[in-house]
Design a protein around this motif. Structure first.
Motif, PDB file in Angstrom:
ATOM      1  N   PHE A 203       0.842  -1.200   0.000  1.00 15.94           N
ATOM      2  CA  PHE A 203       0.000   0.000   0.000  1.00 15.94           C
ATOM      3  C   PHE A 203       0.879   1.252   0.000  1.00 15.94           C
ATOM      4  N   ARG A 204       1.912   1.249   0.832  1.00 14.91           N
ATOM      5  CA  ARG A 204       2.772   2.444   0.949  1.00 14.91           C
ATOM      6  C   ARG A 204       3.581   2.682  -0.323  1.00 14.91           C
ATOM      7  N   ARG A 205       3.824   1.616  -1.077  1.00 17.56           N
ATOM      8  CA  ARG A 205       4.608   1.759  -2.312  1.00 17.56           C
ATOM      9  C   ARG A 205       3.749   2.245  -3.479  1.00 17.56           C
ATOM     10  N   THR A 206       2.424   2.312  -3.280  1.00 15.01           N
ATOM     11  CA  THR A 206       1.525   2.669  -4.387  1.00 15.01           C
ATOM     12  C   THR A 206       0.998   4.083  -4.188  1.00 15.01           C
ATOM     13  N   ASP A 207       0.952   4.840  -5.275  1.00 16.03           N
ATOM     14  CA  ASP A 207       0.406   6.199  -5.210  1.00 16.03           C
ATOM     15  C   ASP A 207      -1.096   6.096  -4.920  1.00 16.03           C
ATOM     16  N   PRO A 208      -1.570   6.660  -3.801  1.00 12.71           N
ATOM     17  CA  PRO A 208      -2.991   6.506  -3.455  1.00 12.71           C
ATOM     18  C   PRO A 208      -3.926   7.051  -4.533  1.00 12.71           C
ATOM     19  N   ARG A 209      -3.440   8.017  -5.330  1.00  9.97           N
ATOM     20  CA  ARG A 209      -4.309   8.574  -6.388  1.00  9.97           C
ATOM     21  C   ARG A 209      -4.610   7.524  -7.455  1.00  9.97           C
ATOM     22  N   GLU A 210      -3.770   6.491  -7.505  1.00  8.65           N
ATOM     23  CA  GLU A 210      -4.001   5.417  -8.490  1.00  8.65           C
ATOM     24  C   GLU A 210      -4.969   4.367  -7.951  1.00  8.65           C
ATOM     25  N   LEU A 211      -5.363   4.522  -6.702  1.00 15.57           N
ATOM     26  CA  LEU A 211      -6.251   3.521  -6.096  1.00 15.57           C
ATOM     27  C   LEU A 211      -7.667   4.093  -5.967  1.00 15.57           C
ATOM     28  N   CYS A 212      -8.437   3.970  -7.056  1.00 13.79           N
ATOM     29  CA  CYS A 212      -9.798   4.529  -7.043  1.00 13.79           C
ATOM     30  C   CYS A 212     -10.855   3.433  -6.859  1.00 13.79           C
ATOM     31  N   ARG A 213     -10.540   2.221  -7.265  1.00 19.82           N
ATOM     32  CA  ARG A 213     -11.435   1.073  -7.047  1.00 19.82           C
ATOM     33  C   ARG A 213     -10.590  -0.051  -6.474  1.00 19.82           C
ATOM     34  N   VAL A 214     -10.886  -0.418  -5.244  1.00 22.91           N
ATOM     35  CA  VAL A 214     -10.094  -1.482  -4.618  1.00 22.91           C
ATOM     36  C   VAL A 214     -11.038  -2.563  -4.100  1.00 22.91           C
ATOM     37  N   ALA A 215     -10.550  -3.798  -4.087  1.00 22.53           N
ATOM     38  CA  ALA A 215     -11.379  -4.902  -3.588  1.00 22.53           C
ATOM     39  C   ALA A 215     -10.598  -5.665  -2.523  1.00 22.53           C
ATOM     40  N   VAL A 216     -11.335  -6.168  -1.541  1.00 21.71           N
ATOM     41  CA  VAL A 216     -10.732  -6.982  -0.478  1.00 21.71           C
ATOM     42  C   VAL A 216     -11.503  -8.291  -0.427  1.00 21.71           C
ATOM     43  N   ALA A 217     -10.802  -9.409  -0.590  1.00 21.56           N
ATOM     44  CA  ALA A 217     -11.467 -10.718  -0.557  1.00 21.56           C
ATOM     45  C   ALA A 217     -11.284 -11.366   0.804  1.00 21.56           C
ATOM     46  N   GLY A 218     -12.385 -11.914   1.350  1.00 20.09           N
ATOM     47  CA  GLY A 218     -12.308 -12.638   2.620  1.00 20.09           C
ATOM     48  C   GLY A 218     -13.309 -12.102   3.635  1.00 20.09           C
TER      49      GLY A 218
ATOM     50  N   ALA B 131      -6.594  -2.361  -7.397  1.00 19.81           N
ATOM     51  CA  ALA B 131      -5.843  -3.305  -6.560  1.00 19.81           C
ATOM     52  C   ALA B 131      -6.808  -4.282  -5.918  1.00 19.81           C
ATOM     53  N   LEU B 132      -6.340  -5.525  -5.780  1.00 21.36           N
ATOM     54  CA  LEU B 132      -7.113  -6.552  -5.074  1.00 21.36           C
ATOM     55  C   LEU B 132      -6.266  -7.028  -3.895  1.00 21.36           C
ATOM     56  N   VAL B 133      -6.861  -7.008  -2.696  1.00 18.69           N
ATOM     57  CA  VAL B 133      -6.160  -7.566  -1.535  1.00 18.69           C
ATOM     58  C   VAL B 133      -6.813  -8.896  -1.181  1.00 18.69           C
ATOM     59  N   CYS B 134      -6.046  -9.952  -1.231  1.00 24.67           N
ATOM     60  CA  CYS B 134      -6.574 -11.276  -0.866  1.00 24.67           C
ATOM     61  C   CYS B 134      -6.295 -11.506   0.621  1.00 24.67           C
ATOM     62  N   ALA B 135      -7.297 -11.248   1.435  1.00 28.25           N
ATOM     63  CA  ALA B 135      -7.169 -11.543   2.879  1.00 28.25           C
ATOM     64  C   ALA B 135      -7.763 -12.929   3.069  1.00 28.25           C
ATOM     65  N   THR B 136      -7.166 -13.874   2.354  1.00 31.58           N
ATOM     66  CA  THR B 136      -7.749 -15.210   2.209  1.00 31.58           C
ATOM     67  C   THR B 136      -7.102 -16.235   3.137  1.00 31.58           C
ATOM     68  N   GLY B 137      -6.449 -15.743   4.174  1.00 33.83           N
ATOM     69  CA  GLY B 137      -6.016 -16.625   5.245  1.00 33.83           C
ATOM     70  C   GLY B 137      -4.645 -17.258   5.039  1.00 33.83           C
ATOM     71  N   TYR B 138      -4.416 -18.297   5.824  1.00 38.60           N
ATOM     72  CA  TYR B 138      -3.079 -18.905   5.919  1.00 38.60           C
ATOM     73  C   TYR B 138      -3.214 -20.424   5.998  1.00 38.60           C
ATOM     74  N   ASP B 139      -2.153 -21.110   5.563  1.00 42.40           N
ATOM     75  CA  ASP B 139      -2.035 -22.549   5.841  1.00 42.40           C
ATOM     76  C   ASP B 139      -1.167 -22.712   7.088  1.00 42.40           C
ATOM     77  N   ALA B 140      -1.330 -23.868   7.731  1.00 42.76           N
ATOM     78  CA  ALA B 140      -0.557 -24.136   8.948  1.00 42.76           C
ATOM     79  C   ALA B 140       0.941 -24.249   8.616  1.00 42.76           C
ATOM     80  N   MET B 141       1.759 -24.039   9.635  1.00 42.36           N
ATOM     81  CA  MET B 141       3.210 -24.199   9.460  1.00 42.36           C
ATOM     82  C   MET B 141       3.522 -25.623   8.985  1.00 42.36           C
ATOM     83  N   GLU B 142       4.422 -25.748   8.035  1.00 40.78           N
ATOM     84  CA  GLU B 142       4.733 -27.065   7.449  1.00 40.78           C
ATOM     85  C   GLU B 142       6.258 -27.203   7.379  1.00 40.78           C
ATOM     86  N   PRO B 143       6.862 -27.969   8.284  1.00 41.31           N
ATOM     87  CA  PRO B 143       8.329 -28.012   8.335  1.00 41.31           C
ATOM     88  C   PRO B 143       8.998 -28.991   7.380  1.00 41.31           C
ATOM     89  N   THR B 144       8.194 -29.728   6.594  1.00 39.79           N
ATOM     90  CA  THR B 144       8.767 -30.799   5.760  1.00 39.79           C
ATOM     91  C   THR B 144       9.905 -30.294   4.867  1.00 39.79           C
TER      92      THR B 144
END
Ligand code: FDA
Ligand code: NAP
Length: 448
Positions: free
Chosen positions: A197-212, A346-359
């Motif tokens: 978000f901080r790296r993007t010019d806010p003026r370029e963000l006129c339509r944003v979507a958040v999933a989740g 911009a699309l933000v995927c707040a679509t969660g996490y998988d569990a830690m996998e040490p394999t």
């Protein structure tokens, strides 16, 4: 290699988030107690400095646990590493109490974690990414009294190897994107949100979507609405609307230290009940105040005849297409997966996490690690992976043990107790320097 990284450590911690920080605190208190059995340790963290989900340190985000579930209090209520000790040290204890709130902001808790890590920093190597853990190439497993941890150094010192009698893997949750959707300059996962978000010019963000429909999605939707007053914000919500996180007293008992035993030693039916009845304490749920805050914003806009916060319910992100600079999100709505396309900046995927996998880290060592019927690691009650008898070194997990130890595995709730239990196990299994074979702790039940 610096001097402090030579020799064989009793414990090498891999990853230095709150879990292994809590273990470092337990080790520090063990040392300060002046016990004979001193334990040498080193913690390896790939970040250049301490950071706890920095990209989600949104201005008003609060903790989801009581401040008393800090790095040490549940194990040692008189610890000098408690959140209360921190408040006292920075001169804010009376003001905190006047505020009458059990849930500090994530920013304040982050400052607490930074304060605690500074007191154990001499045992941490930042900028150190662990690539693999293996047996020494010149030793048979039954003869090996240590493992080799291969580390790539971000400061340009190349690859180095560290010897460990025990490793404690705590590399955290793994971000999960909708299937087939790749991240790019305008498609972000919530775990990278603030940086992007901080790296993007806010003026370029006129339509944003958040999933989740989880806490991350709701907090980000609220943030974007407040930070981008010129923008339309689309919340892509798979449910009919955000659901509340149950943190009422009876349900909250599943995060008590004693619940770990109930889960670990329980039947398949018991464990199933934990998930079936209580997933809504943590997964795909949102704190009450955040839900109400979002609804309030939407309603106030309705009254003013403005429409810039839109909730697309019963909808999932199915795909993303890139057409030049344009990002087109393919949405599926309802039981018939009715298709809709949404052009966004911009699309933000707040679509969660998988569990830690040490394999991946364990590589060839994995063949000594026992697995249950479902193919998951068998983990002892002391959080040590059950291994073939010839492997004498301990591989402990902080995270990735939901199937054996329950819902607290990926959370902060039980950190202090879990770290104490791991430390006790390492001390109990320690090979006296002049003795031949390791002292093996009594194994608890082994689950699949
Ligand atoms: P964490 O992910 O914090 O740390 C793992 C560390 O390992 C990272 O620093 C990473 O850089 C490092 N690492 C990874 N791979 C490595 C490698 N190969 N070599 C070296 N280092 C490596 N839970 C809760 O109980 N209450 C709460 O309020 C919250 N809040 C919260 C907010 C947000 C935004 C998220 C995403 C999650 C939470 N959680 C939470 C859950 C969260 O899992 C928990 O707070 C801790 O982060 C768990 O701490 P860990 O140290 O286990 O993992
Ligand atoms: P989460 O609770 O797992 O939520 C992920 C959401 O994404 C779910 O609603 C999921 O819906 C949805 N989703 C998955 N695929 C999708 C798709 N293709 N399209 C649309 N939606 C999709 O993840 P989270 O919100 O990141 O929370 C993770 C952990 O971090 C939790 O422990 C949470 O409490 C914690 N957290 C804490 C704070 C804080 O302390 N303030 C802030 C943020 C997060 P389905 O379930 O239907 O798949």
């Amino acid at each position: 290699m610096s001097d402090r990284e030579s020799g064989t450590y009793d414990v090498v911690g891999i990853g230095f988030g709150p879990s292994n920080l809590s273990l470092a605190v337990a080790l520090e208190e063990h040392r300060a107690n002046g016990t004979e059995n001193q334990i040498s340790s080193l913690f390896l963290e790939r970040q250049a400095s301490f950071g706890w989900h920095r990209n989600m340190l949104l201005p008003s985000a609060t903790m989801q646990i009581s401040f008393l579930k800090d790095l040490a209090t549940f194990r040692n209520p008189t610890s000098s590493f408690s959140f209360i000790a921190y408040l006292h040290a920075v001169g804010r204890l009376p003001q905190f109490v006047n505020n009458q709130d059990f849930f500090p902001t994530r920013q304040e808790f982050h400052q607490y974690l930074e304060w605690a890590q500074a007191r154990v920093a001499e045992r941490v190597a930042y900028g150190s990414e662990v690539r693999s853990i293996r047996l020494p190439s010149d030793a048979e497993p039954e003869r090996a009294d240590h493992l080799r941890v291969e580390v790539v150094d971000a400061t340009g010192r190349g690859v180095r190897t560290i010897e460990a009698r025990n490793v404690v893997i705590s590399t955290g949750l793994v971000p999960s994107m909708p299937e087939g959707v790749e991240r790019d300059e305008r498609v972000w996962h919530s775990s990278e949100f603030l940086e992007r978000f901080r790296r993007t010019d806010p003026r370029e963000l006129c339509r944003v979507a958040v999933a989740g429909a989880g806490q991350s999605a709701a907090e980000i939707a609220r943030f974007l609405y407040d930070e981008l007053p010129h923008a339309e914000v689309y919340a892509v919500v798979p449910s009919y609307g955000y659901s509340i996180a149950d943190d009422s007293p009876f349900a909250n008992q599943i995060f008590d230290p004693s619940a770990v035993d109930d889960y670990y030693f329980g039947t398949e039916q018991t464990r199933d009940a934990f998930w079936r009845y209580h997933s809504n304490t943590n997964y795909s749920v949102v704190d009450d105040d955040v839900i109400r805050g979002l609804y309030r914003r939407w309603y106030d806009d309705e009254v003013r005849g403005v429409r810039r916060l839109e909730f697309l319910n019963l909808t999932r992100v199915a795909d993303v297409k890139r057409l030049g600079a344009e990002t087109r999100v393919i949405l599926h709505k309802g039981p018939d997966a009715e298709v809709r396309e949404l052009a966004v900046d911009a699309l933000v995927c707040a679509t969660g996490y998988d569990a830690m996998e040490p394999t991946g880290l364990l590589g060839d060592l994995d063949r000594f690690c026992l697995r249950g019927e479902a193919g998951r690691y068998r983990v002892e009650r002391d959080y040590r992976i059950a291994t073939a008898p010839e492997l004498r070194c301990g591989i402990y997990l902080q995270g990735g043990t939901e199937h054996t130890h329950g819902l607290t595995s990926s959370l902060l709730s039980n950190l202090a107790m879990r770290s104490g239990e791991i430390l006790d196990s390492i001390v109990a299994r320690r090979v006296p320097r002049d003795a031949g074979s390791p002292v093996l702790a009594k194994a608890g039940g082994e689950l699949g």
